[in-house]
Design a protein around this motif. Structure first.
Motif, PDB file in Angstrom:
ATOM      1  N   HIS A 463     -32.677 -30.475  20.211  1.00 50.37           N
ATOM      2  CA  HIS A 463     -31.440 -31.215  19.956  1.00 50.37           C
ATOM      3  C   HIS A 463     -31.611 -32.690  20.330  1.00 50.37           C
ATOM      4  O   HIS A 463     -32.679 -33.258  20.136  1.00 50.37           O
ATOM      5  CB  HIS A 463     -30.287 -30.552  20.708  1.00 50.37           C
ATOM      6  CG  HIS A 463     -29.955 -29.177  20.203  1.00 50.37           C
ATOM      7  ND1 HIS A 463     -29.183 -28.276  20.896  1.00 50.37           N
ATOM      8  CD2 HIS A 463     -30.320 -28.544  19.057  1.00 50.37           C
ATOM      9  CE1 HIS A 463     -29.072 -27.153  20.205  1.00 50.37           C
ATOM     10  NE2 HIS A 463     -29.759 -27.292  19.091  1.00 50.37           N
ATOM     11  N   TYR A 464     -30.539 -33.299  20.837  1.00 52.38           N
ATOM     12  CA  TYR A 464     -30.537 -34.742  21.060  1.00 52.38           C
ATOM     13  C   TYR A 464     -31.638 -35.219  22.002  1.00 52.38           C
ATOM     14  O   TYR A 464     -32.078 -36.367  21.922  1.00 52.38           O
ATOM     15  CB  TYR A 464     -29.192 -35.192  21.634  1.00 52.38           C
ATOM     16  CG  TYR A 464     -28.037 -35.114  20.671  1.00 52.38           C
ATOM     17  CD1 TYR A 464     -28.192 -35.413  19.328  1.00 52.38           C
ATOM     18  CD2 TYR A 464     -26.768 -34.739  21.119  1.00 52.38           C
ATOM     19  CE1 TYR A 464     -27.128 -35.352  18.451  1.00 52.38           C
ATOM     20  CE2 TYR A 464     -25.687 -34.682  20.243  1.00 52.38           C
ATOM     21  CZ  TYR A 464     -25.871 -34.978  18.921  1.00 52.38           C
ATOM     22  OH  TYR A 464     -24.810 -34.912  18.051  1.00 52.38           O
ATOM     23  N   PHE A 491     -33.879 -35.488  15.552  1.00 50.18           N
ATOM     24  CA  PHE A 491     -32.923 -34.395  15.400  1.00 50.18           C
ATOM     25  C   PHE A 491     -32.198 -34.428  14.057  1.00 50.18           C
ATOM     26  O   PHE A 491     -31.723 -33.401  13.568  1.00 50.18           O
ATOM     27  CB  PHE A 491     -31.908 -34.473  16.550  1.00 50.18           C
ATOM     28  CG  PHE A 491     -30.805 -33.453  16.491  1.00 50.18           C
ATOM     29  CD1 PHE A 491     -31.084 -32.099  16.473  1.00 50.18           C
ATOM     30  CD2 PHE A 491     -29.477 -33.846  16.468  1.00 50.18           C
ATOM     31  CE1 PHE A 491     -30.072 -31.162  16.428  1.00 50.18           C
ATOM     32  CE2 PHE A 491     -28.454 -32.912  16.424  1.00 50.18           C
ATOM     33  CZ  PHE A 491     -28.755 -31.571  16.414  1.00 50.18           C
ATOM     34  N   SER A 539     -25.211 -29.214  20.157  1.00 51.88           N
ATOM     35  CA  SER A 539     -26.183 -30.305  20.189  1.00 51.88           C
ATOM     36  C   SER A 539     -26.276 -30.975  21.554  1.00 51.88           C
ATOM     37  O   SER A 539     -27.312 -31.561  21.883  1.00 51.88           O
ATOM     38  CB  SER A 539     -25.825 -31.348  19.123  1.00 51.88           C
ATOM     39  OG  SER A 539     -25.811 -30.769  17.846  1.00 51.88           O
ATOM     40  N   GLU A 542     -29.457 -27.689  24.770  1.00 50.22           N
ATOM     41  CA  GLU A 542     -30.819 -27.834  24.247  1.00 50.22           C
ATOM     42  C   GLU A 542     -31.419 -26.494  23.840  1.00 50.22           C
ATOM     43  O   GLU A 542     -30.919 -25.434  24.195  1.00 50.22           O
ATOM     44  CB  GLU A 542     -31.746 -28.514  25.257  1.00 50.22           C
ATOM     45  CG  GLU A 542     -31.877 -30.020  25.041  1.00 50.22           C
ATOM     46  CD  GLU A 542     -32.302 -30.415  23.637  1.00 50.22           C
ATOM     47  OE1 GLU A 542     -32.891 -29.588  22.911  1.00 50.22           O
ATOM     48  OE2 GLU A 542     -32.038 -31.566  23.256  1.00 50.22           O
TER      49      GLU A 542
END
Length: 624
Positions: A463-464, A491, A539, A542
């Motif tokens: 994710h981010y 991402f 998001s 993780e």
């Protein structure tokens, strides 16, 4: 005149630099380059440093080799002063650079400027030149020799937090030559490059935020185009170009990249000739693979303007009265702005309300921007028996205004049964814990193939905070091979990397998936750097998630051998086995399992008395 008549040459040189030096200073714009180890290095990521020292290098240059002790001494003298040291090479291959770095014992990342646009923009004309960059304003404040009082004065000034005046000294080195070309013709060269590399997305109605509909649009976005190319954000293909060969690569060639950037830096001149971007374009087909054999309409969903939307798990009844083999599929989001990704598969029975994993039991494909369609590898397919349901997982992202999505899925069926089943496995680790305020934290897991297999494609996902990902194969003899590296993970783009030549792996081979996370304030996408981050679907949480598409060599469409239970157990051991010993030792198991396996039960479960549970022992435990 009187002043100059009585001034020594050295003093005169100093006075001239004091008067005119600021004009010679150059700002370094941001860039991303892979170093000799294949790691992505971003200039502006070093913004918390006191200074950045960049040294131009050529591997076979005697002057550089002779100066290595001086560079090593400089780095040692400033070891505790928050100075970041890098080398940059615009001439050699990465293999040559890496070999020379090992020979010289370099502990400085050597940036591989394979396209030559960064060294050229920094006006590097010779090796063995030291550049000092001030992160407060990204100005180059020193250019010249490593053995120079001016260099150390400049570095000391920046360490104190002061502004350093530009200084330049003479240095010895080998000439750095660039493949110089005339500025390209927009009509004859640039427009075709844009059509080939950019306009799958940058068209009216495309997923890109603006359309390359004519020259004036390109001119308006020229500075942005230069920036996103320099930081490797565009084109959106993030595999290390020196590891693996991939089908449908979206990477732009080095030649096209340099031609385009040189044109942008020349002011994006229009030149003579017609504007090819104004030519009428074919109407984009709704279904890029042609009319599907079956179209599934997913129940519509209203996405709120703000907030966090829980993953949706809609189910669509299978309307067919026959068995089918899916050979290709396309997902068409109703609203591409709010649909982040879609996963889909089939099941023989409607899943329970809380079953979120059913989509993976007979997985068909996953959608994300840039990954709208999937072709099953030649000779394989996904078998969907009559009846049952199609299951989906949809991730929606609010965009500030309320929106409605009605996604459709198009399925394409084979005329006859293929040779083999396409199987899918996820290498994951739901036990990840990413410490707060950490720039580079690595997590890993593996899956061990319990038979000879052929790997077709790989998908890394985080994710981010995802920074980079790799897939490695560890063969039964212990040798390691990196088969995919994504050093600059993004991402926003969930790419499938399909091997041009599928990888054959023997029984007992492990595929190891690793991801490095940036949970620091230097990550601009990080929603909460002060928090420990654990596994989760959203998001802001993780994942360590690596999708592997493969087929069993001993399996045929007529004689299936696959076991979901065995694969699930192998997946379980792959994230429990922290020391990668090939077994889950008791202290590696979840606390509840440890409590349920006191010593007098453990001795019956650990049948070979090696202190851990392998796949067969774990399966036997679950069957009890």
């Amino acid at each position: 005149m009187i002043l100059f008549r009585h001034t020594t040459p050295t003093l005169l040189f100093t006075i001239l630099f004091a008067v005119f030096g600021a004009q010679a200073a150059l700002k370094s714009d941001n860039f991303v380059l892979l170093d000799h180890n294949g790691s992505a290095q971003e200039l502006y990521y070093q913004g918390d440093a006191s200074a950045i020292v960049l040294i131009s290098q050529i591997s076979d240059c005697e002057a550089v080799e002779a100066s290595i002790p001086d560079y090593r001494q400089l780095k040692s003298d400033y070891a505790d002063k928050n100075i970041r040291f890098f080398m940059i090479n615009s001439i050699d291959s990465r293999a040559t650079i890496a070999a020379k770095a090992a020979e010289w014992g370099l502990d400085i990342p050597v940036l591989h400027d394979d396209v030559q646009i960064i060294g050229q923009s920094l006006q590097i004309t010779a090796s063995n030149e030291v550049l000092v960059i001030d992160p407060k304003n990204w100005q180059i404040v020193y250019r010249g020799a490593v053995k120079s009082d001016a260099l150390r004065v400049t570095m000391d000034t920046l360490i104190e937090g002061d502004t350093a005046a530009y200084q330049q000294t003479a240095h010895n080195g080998c000439a750095v030559s660039y493949n110089e070309n005339d500025v390209a013709s927009y009509a004859e060269e640039i427009a075709p490059i844009l059509e080939q590399n950019c306009m799958a997305c940058h068209i009216e109605g495309g997923i890109a935020p603006w359309a390359m509909s004519e020259y004036r649009m390109v001119l308006g976005f020229a500075p942005m185009m230069r920036e996103v190319i320099r930081v490797k954000r565009m084109p959106p293909w993030h595999a290390d170009p020196e590891i693996g060969h991939w089908k449908n690569s979206a990477a732009m060639s080095n030649e096209d990249t340099k031609t385009l950037v040189n044109w942008l830096e020349a002011g994006a001149p229009r030149g003579e000739g017609p504007d090819p971007l104004l030519n009428p374009r074919p109407i984009k087909e709704q279904w890029p693979l042609g009319e599907p054999d079956l179209i599934l309409t997913v129940p519509s969903f209203d996405v709120p303007a703000t907030g966090v939307v829980e993953y949706q798990f809609p189910v669509v009844d299978n309307p067919l009265d026959r068995d089918v083999w899916v050979e290709a599929a396309t997902v068409l989001p109703g609203n591409t702005k709010v649909v982040h990704h879609v996963l889909m598969g089939s099941a023989e029975q409607k899943p329970k309300q809380d079953d979120r994993e059913g989509v993976f039991q007979n997985y068909i494909m996953g959608y994300a921007p840039g990954n709208e369609s999937a072709h099953m590898p030649e000779g394989t397919g996904v078998f969907v028996p009559v009846g049952g349901v199609y299951q989906l997982q949809l991730h929606y992202t609010p965009i500030g205004i309320a929106a409605t999505d009605e996604t459709k899925v198009g399925l394409y069926f084979a005329d006859e049964a293929p040779d083999n089943f396409l199987r899918q496995q996820v290498v994951l680790n739901p036990r990840i814990k990413i410490p707060p305020n950490t720039e580079a934290h690595e997590e890993s897991a593996y899956f061990e193939f319990w038979g000879d297999a052929t790997i077709h494609s790989l998908v890394p996902h985080s994710h981010y905070r995802g920074k980079s990902s790799t897939f490695e194969l560890q063969y039964p003899d212990g040798t390691l091979e990196t088969v995919l590296s994504v050093p600059n993970y993004d991402f926003n783009w969930q790419r499938t990397y399909s091997f041009v030549e599928p990888k054959k792996v023997p029984k007992g081979t492990r595929i190891i998936h690793k991801t490095v996370y940036d949970n620091s304030t230097k990550n601009p996408a990080n929603p909460a750097p002060d928090e420990e981050v654990t596994w989760g679907l959203q998001s802001h949480e993780e994942m360590l998630y690596g999708s592997v598409s493969y087929s069993w060599d001993a399996e045929t469409s007529a004689v299936p051998i696959h076991s979901n239970q065995t694969s699930d157990v192998a997946q379980f051991i792959g994230f429990m086995d922290k020391d990668m010993s090939g077994k889950a030792e008791k202290e590696e198991l979840p606390k509840r399992m440890q409590e349920n396996l006191p010593w007098y039960k453990w001795i019956f479960v650990d049948q070979n008395f090696d202190g851990g549970l392998d796949v067969a022992e774990m399966e036997a435990l679950f069957d009890r």
